[in-house]
Design an enzyme around this catalytic site. Structure first.
Site, PDB file in Angstrom:
ATOM      1  N   ARG A  49       0.844  -1.198   0.000  1.00 27.47           N
ATOM      2  CA  ARG A  49       0.000   0.000   0.000  1.00 27.47           C
ATOM      3  C   ARG A  49       0.874   1.241   0.000  1.00 27.47           C
ATOM      4  NH1 ARG A  49      -1.871   2.706   4.932  1.00 27.47           N
ATOM      5  NH2 ARG A  49      -3.566   4.176   4.491  1.00 27.47           N
TER       6      ARG A  49
ATOM      7  N   ARG B  30     -10.436  20.318   9.030  1.00 22.62           N
ATOM      8  CA  ARG B  30      -9.626  20.729  10.179  1.00 22.62           C
ATOM      9  C   ARG B  30     -10.057  22.114  10.664  1.00 22.62           C
ATOM     10  NH1 ARG B  30      -5.489  17.167  10.568  1.00 22.62           N
ATOM     11  NH2 ARG B  30      -4.868  16.031   8.681  1.00 22.62           N
TER      12      ARG B  30
ATOM     13  N   LYS C 252     -13.258   2.658   0.864  1.00 25.55           N
ATOM     14  CA  LYS C 252     -12.985   2.587   2.291  1.00 25.55           C
ATOM     15  C   LYS C 252     -14.265   2.941   3.055  1.00 25.55           C
ATOM     16  CE  LYS C 252      -9.066   4.476   3.584  1.00 25.55           C
ATOM     17  NZ  LYS C 252      -7.945   5.460   3.655  1.00 25.55           N
TER      18      LYS C 252
ATOM     19  N   THR D 102      -6.500  -1.090  10.119  1.00 27.72           N
ATOM     20  CA  THR D 102      -6.303  -0.106  11.182  1.00 27.72           C
ATOM     21  C   THR D 102      -6.039  -0.753  12.541  1.00 27.72           C
ATOM     22  OG1 THR D 102      -7.957   1.268  10.050  1.00 27.72           O
ATOM     23  CG2 THR D 102      -7.066   2.102  12.096  1.00 27.72           C
TER      24      THR D 102
END
Length: 481
Positions: A35, A76, A217, A275
């Site tokens: 990846r 953010r 994802k 993860t």
């Protein structure tokens, strides 16, 4: 007789794994897919890693898949005059579009699309969910909130909005540039972040123009709700438990993982569990028992692949992390309970001729003394159907199309080998027997199952199943021209 593991290992490359020696060691330790995280590093750095992967592929003679993971839009907060502010539970706090530096009671949130989607009662999460705020009042340029979980909020911390579907495309300008770069470079898979709806996947597929497969994802509640529609337009799925565990209660993630794996398997599309699988191995040469159990659980659930992120990209023990995953996988797959669980969860799908042929291949392999199932394929679709069956014997995928072989490296139980185009079925059987012997799955006394389509070299024509000996003399003696 040698029997390799079925679940695949995805290893992320990064600062700790960028040279030939380390990447080769990762491959030899068990990595099947590499990846490239487009959130970090320059295009030049990623291209250098890609070139090393292809060199290892040439040196070992084994196809290797490359997965380019797109960053997705990042939400953010702005900056604070003091660099940070402490938020206490129960106090008011305001987000707005004012670009001036924040203070203890407000900060800029430079994303008007968030304000456009917010409603009173919605939740805002800051810094991976460590700080939680409830929206009391909102408009097109502000949101007045109450802190429900306090903490320190500092410059440019990430924001999650779990309760609403944001009017944001999954592809930012950076993602579009990265997508084009990855496709031109030759990446086999594109992992698409921030997927909320099937249209996000359709947009990425249009930009890829068939140059790479699309892997969605699943990291947002909206994607979980729309999963069936997203799965239909995706080539594969990643259960991205990091952000999913931020935007949903952490206890909700395990059942979601199990459910998504089963749906992917039923659809014959590969799924990666990702993860924090061996998170402690970033700093430690040994994983925790809980991490080992987590990896094992994903394998028992039938996932196609398990993934390392920072463990192999930036950790101190990248090769050990891959070796640990490999050992856990071998231990699980040698457990009789594993076969019981896998076979109990098999979904019966009989809609096409290819469905029937691959099911028959698996049943014949289980009922008789068959050493391997060999499949000739152009697109890889039939191989995915065989992988869905989770047979007890190895799956050998044979194709003259190297891009197809690389792509199916992500699929459960598949061993890929390149072959020349064939015109006669006899030679297809001969090549399959040779591949089974070369892999060490069979010798001349064994039999294999061969699936293929006639006419050869045409997609979607799987229509033949043959039980064949691995002794070439018998093949030439008994098989028709």
């Amino acid at each position: 007789m040698r029997r390799l593991r079925n679940v695949k290992i995805v290893a992320t490359l990064g600062p700790a794994s960028s040279d030939y020696t380390t990447i080769r060691a990762l491959f030899e330790a068990g990595a099947d897919v590499f990846r490239l995280n487009m959130s970090h590093g320059t295009h030049a750095e990623q291209k250098a890693r890609y070139d090393i992967i292809r060199q290892i592929e040439a040196d070992t003679g084994r196809p290797i898949a490359v997965l380019a993971d797109l960053q997705g839009p990042k939400l953010r907060v702005g900056t604070f005059a003091a660099g940070a502010a402490d938020l206490e539970e129960g106090v008011p706090f305001r987000f707005d579009l004012d670009p001036t530096e924040g203070e203890g009671h407000r900060v800029c949130l430079p994303h008007p699309e968030i304000f456009a989607a917010l409603e009173p009662g919605a939740t805002l999460l800051v810094n991976d969910g460590k700080i939680r705020l409830r929206v009391d009042e909102c408009g097109p340029d502000f949101a007045n909130c109450t802190v429900t979980t306090g903490g320190t909020i500092s410059n440019r911390k990430g924001v999650n909005v779990p309760d609403v579907v944001l009017p944001l495309a999954a592809l930012s300008d950076k993602d579009r540039a990265d997508l084009e770069f990855a496709c031109e470079m030759g990446a086999d898979w594109l992992a698409l972040s921030f997927v909320q709806r099937p249209e996000d996947v359709i947009e990425a597929r249009a930009l890829a123009r068939g140059r790479a497969a699309i892997l969605s994802k699943i990291e947002k509640p909206a994607a979980v709700k729309a999963f069936d529609e997203i799965l239909k337009v995706s080539d594969g799925i990643m259960v991205a438990r990091g952000d999913l565990g931020v935007e949903l209660p952490v206890h909700a993630v395990p059942p979601i993982q199990k459910r998504l794996i089963r749906r992917c398997r039923a659809a014959a599309k590969p799924v990666i569990v990702a993860t924090q699988m061996l998170e402690s191995m970033i700093e430690s040469p040994m994983p925790t028992r809980a991490e080992v159990s987590d990896v094992a659980t994903a394998i028992y659930e039938g996932t196609d692949a398990i993934m390392l992120s920072a463990e192999s990209a930036a950790g101190r023990y990248p090769v050990d992390a891959v070796a640990t995953m490999n050992s856990v996988a071998q231990s699980v797959e040698n457990d009789p309970t594993y076969r019981e669980v896998i076979e109990a969860s098999r979904t019966v799908v009989r809609q096409t001729v290819a469905d029937g042929i691959v099911a028959a291949a698996r049943e014949i392999a289980e009922a008789t003394d068959i050493s391997a199932i060999c499949c000739y394929t152009q697109s890889g679709k039939t191989v995915s159907l065989i992988a869905r069956e989770r047979p007890r014997v190895p799956i050998i995928a044979m194709s003259p199309v190297v891009q197809t072989l690389r792509k199916i490296c992500l699929s459960w139980g598949v061993h890929a080998v390149r072959c020349d185009e064939v015109e006669r079925f006899k030679m297809a059987v001969v090549n399959a027997a040779r591949a089974a012997r070369d892999f060490g799955f069979a010798d001349e006394t064994n039999q294999i199952v061969v699936t293929a389509g006639v006419p050869f070299n045409v997609q979607g024509t799987t229509n033949i199943l043959r039980v064949a000996p691995c002794d070439e003399r018998l093949i030439f003696r008994t098989d028709p021209e």
